[in-house]
Scaffold this active site. Sequence first.
Site, PDB file in Angstrom:
ATOM      1  CB  SER A 153       0.866   0.404   4.526  1.00 29.35           C
ATOM      2  OG  SER A 153       0.493   1.425   3.626  1.00 29.35           O
ATOM      3  CE1 TYR A 183      -2.266   2.951   8.534  1.00 30.85           C
ATOM      4  CE2 TYR A 183      -1.662   3.714   6.352  1.00 30.85           C
ATOM      5  CZ  TYR A 183      -2.235   2.757   7.168  1.00 30.85           C
ATOM      6  OH  TYR A 183      -2.778   1.619   6.617  1.00 30.85           O
TER       7      TYR A 183
END
Length: 272
Positions: A152, A165
């Site tokens: 990501s 995350y």
Amino acid sequence: MDTLFSLQDQTAVLTGAGGVIGGAMAKALAARGARVAVLDLALDAAEKVAAAIREEGGEAIAVQANVLERESIEQAAAEVTKQFGPAQILVNGAGGNKKEATTAPDLSFFDLPPDALRWVFDLNFLGSVLPSQVFGRPMAERNEGVVINISSMNSFRPLTRILAYSGAKAAINNFTQWLAVHLNQGGASSVRVNAIAPGFFETTQNKFLLRDEKTGNLTPRGQQIVDHTPMGRFGEPDDLIGTLIWLVSPAAKFVTGIVVPVDGGFSAYSGV
Ligand code: NAD
């Protein structure tokens, strides 16, 4: 070109493939000729994707698997091997974030509950390590295979609010490099491990951050993301396909240990 990008006679396993990004990837691999095992915790979601692939004339099965339980992954692997033979392609697509692990006006960093942080970290890190152990073993033994991790933007620089995350995706980049080197040095000199780092895509796991629940309008954070993406939009799952096919096909046979951003320029833009 057809040989360079061929996936004929390949078995591909994708975790989290009942989801938006994994589902699009599963369909693309099937369209290139791979036999596809659609793994997801949610069997109904996996079945929908597998059925859509079969309707288009592709080969696909849906298999329930929890990427956080080794036994569940072993069972899924046995099922895949029985139906399609050993996997040559593994896409670690299961991942995501949740509200309880995200700072907010009423949830400060100082109060983030350890259980929620652990849940997000485990799903995004351990949830790629365990399937890589199970599906990677025969790849190493046969010296044949490709692992794709899904990273990501927040792996390069953390995004605000999503602590675990961000940390877990940074760990995924590190794991991608680590496993690439480990497998090659351990005798599997042809097995490759790479990652794709998508920019921003509207999917189930991040909807609560990008859209106002009631109005459906972009949240200020959603707008900020679009403004910070030089191409001026969210990504569409199809935007990831060309990079995926390149990385899993013979066209990338000397490419390993890299993380490829597919982000509409997000990571190149300083904001000024
Ligand atoms: P999604 O919520 O649409 O799909 C995630 C899928 O994972 C779901 O089908 C869910 O059932 C499954 N899953 C959850 N826990 C699982 C478990 N324990 N075992 C097996 N399956 C499980 O989300 P998505 O956005 O398509 O996410 C796919 C991947 O892409 C994730 O790793 C995510 O972090 C990553 N990613 C997404 C974006 C984005 O903007 N959406 C950006 C960068 C990276």
